[in-house]
Design an enzyme around this catalytic site. Structure first.
Site, short mmCIF file in Angstrom:
data_model
loop_
_atom_site.label_atom_id
_atom_site.label_comp_id
_atom_site.label_asym_id
_atom_site.label_seq_id
_atom_site.Cartn_x
_atom_site.Cartn_y
_atom_site.Cartn_z
N HIS A 1 -9.02 -19.24 -7.44
CA HIS A 1 -8.13 -18.08 -7.99
C HIS A 1 -6.51 -18.77 -7.79
CE1 HIS A 1 -10.66 -15.03 -7.77
NE2 HIS A 1 -10.92 -15.31 -6.70
N HIS B 1 1.06 -19.85 -2.58
CA HIS B 1 0.17 -19.95 -3.32
C HIS B 1 1.12 -19.89 -4.24
CE1 HIS B 1 -0.41 -15.99 -2.64
NE2 HIS B 1 -0.07 -16.24 -4.64
N HIS C 1 1.08 -20.19 -9.68
CA HIS C 1 0.57 -19.91 -10.56
C HIS C 1 1.01 -20.39 -11.44
CE1 HIS C 1 -1.18 -15.90 -8.73
NE2 HIS C 1 0.19 -15.89 -7.35
N GLU D 1 4.00 -15.72 -12.67
CA GLU D 1 3.27 -14.19 -13.22
C GLU D 1 4.73 -13.30 -13.54
OE1 GLU D 1 1.80 -12.98 -9.81
OE2 GLU D 1 -0.26 -13.13 -11.44
N HIS E 1 4.21 -18.42 -4.37
CA HIS E 1 4.46 -16.86 -3.84
C HIS E 1 4.00 -17.44 -2.39
CE1 HIS E 1 3.17 -14.23 -7.40
NE2 HIS E 1 4.02 -14.64 -7.36
N THR F 1 -0.96 -9.47 -7.11
CA THR F 1 -0.76 -9.51 -7.89
C THR F 1 -2.50 -9.68 -8.48
OG1 THR F 1 -0.70 -12.05 -8.30
CG2 THR F 1 1.55 -10.71 -8.65
N THR F 2 -3.68 -9.85 -7.91
CA THR F 2 -4.55 -10.29 -7.50
C THR F 2 -5.43 -8.67 -7.02
OG1 THR F 2 -4.85 -11.13 -5.53
CG2 THR F 2 -4.56 -12.83 -7.55
ZN LIG Z 1 0.75 -14.56 -6.46
#
Ligand SMILES: [Zn+2]
Length: 244
Positions: free
Chosen positions: A85, A110, A112, A116, A129, A196-197
């Site tokens: 992911h 991690h 994105h 986001e 994040h 957010t996941t």
């Molecule tokens: Zn994140």
């Protein structure tokens, strides 16, 4: 031979189920994408019915006397992996931020691509994040926007050891203090949101750093090649405000 065939067929079936959206499997596209997360698993219900979801479009700011953010990172980034992911970096040692009088320790960070969160409608090519946890299990995430610009030395220490294959963990040859990724000024926006996941759990303290950092086009592209587009769309603010 027949028995072997049966065994292979069973194995192929279970691997297929695992990879092609078995129970609780989620993704960023199609039938297992963000608009379906809440229906994929009963544990993901908040993704659908939550009222304090993240990410959000940052706007409707309220002026507040937010205390200076005190980041005391003494540990290191240790291992990097593509977890299917995101590109995730685990950390060791004491990497602490105190917010609301509660100490939160960094667990992992991690990435994105693209960002986001958006800032008054504006999206950025990448967002990191930094996920922190308190002793009682409360979560605080520090979000950092990346803009395209100069080559980023700290990011390269991650990219150097990143094996693009899902689930392959690599030890960083050059461990580094995660604070090296932070900008000089730590002014921030603050609001209450969620993961957010999936499972999209709420009650997450969000700190979004105002100052953005740079990464080269090539570096951002290398993250993107591994992760693809892994941004959940922005969620309604509803009754919330953003403090600054
Ligand atoms: Zn994140």
């Amino acid at each position: 031979m027949q028995r072997l065939n049966r065994t292979l067929a069973a194995l192929a079936f279970s691997l297929g189920a695992l990879w092609a959206g078995g129970h609780g499997q989620w993704s960023y596209h199609g039938a297992t994408g963000p608009s379906h997360w809440g229906d994929l698993d009963p544990n993901f219900l908040m993704c659908k019915i939550g009222s304090n979801q993240s990410p959000v479009n940052l706007h409707r700011f309220i002026q507040a006397q937010l205390p200076r953010l005190k980041v005391v990172y003494r540990g290191n980034a240790m291992e990097v992996l593509n977890d299917g992911h995101s590109v995730k970096v685990t950390t060791i040692g004491s990497n602490e931020i105190v917010v609301d009088g509660i100490p939160f320790n960094l667990v992992q960070f991690h990435f994105h691509t693209p960002s986001e969160h958006t800032l008054q409608g504006r999206s950025f090519p990448m967002e990191a994040h930094f996920v922190h946890q308190s002793p009682s299990g409360e979560l605080l995430v520090v979000a950092l926007f990346f803009e395209e610009g100069h080559y980023n030395k700290a990011l390269e220490k991650i990219l150097n050891d990143l094996d693009g294959h899902v689930g392959v963990k690599s030890h960083l040859k050059e461990m580094f203090n995660p604070g090296e990724l932070f900008p000089r000024k730590l002014d921030y926006y603050r609001y209450s949101g969620s993961l957010t996941t999936p499972p999209c759990s709420e009650g997450v303290r969000w700190i979004v750093l105002k100052e953005r950092v740079e990464a080269s086009q090539d570096q951002i592209q290398r993250f993107q090649e591994v992760m693809g587009e892994n941004n959940r769309p922005t969620q309604p603010l509803k009754a919330r405000t953003i403090l600054e």
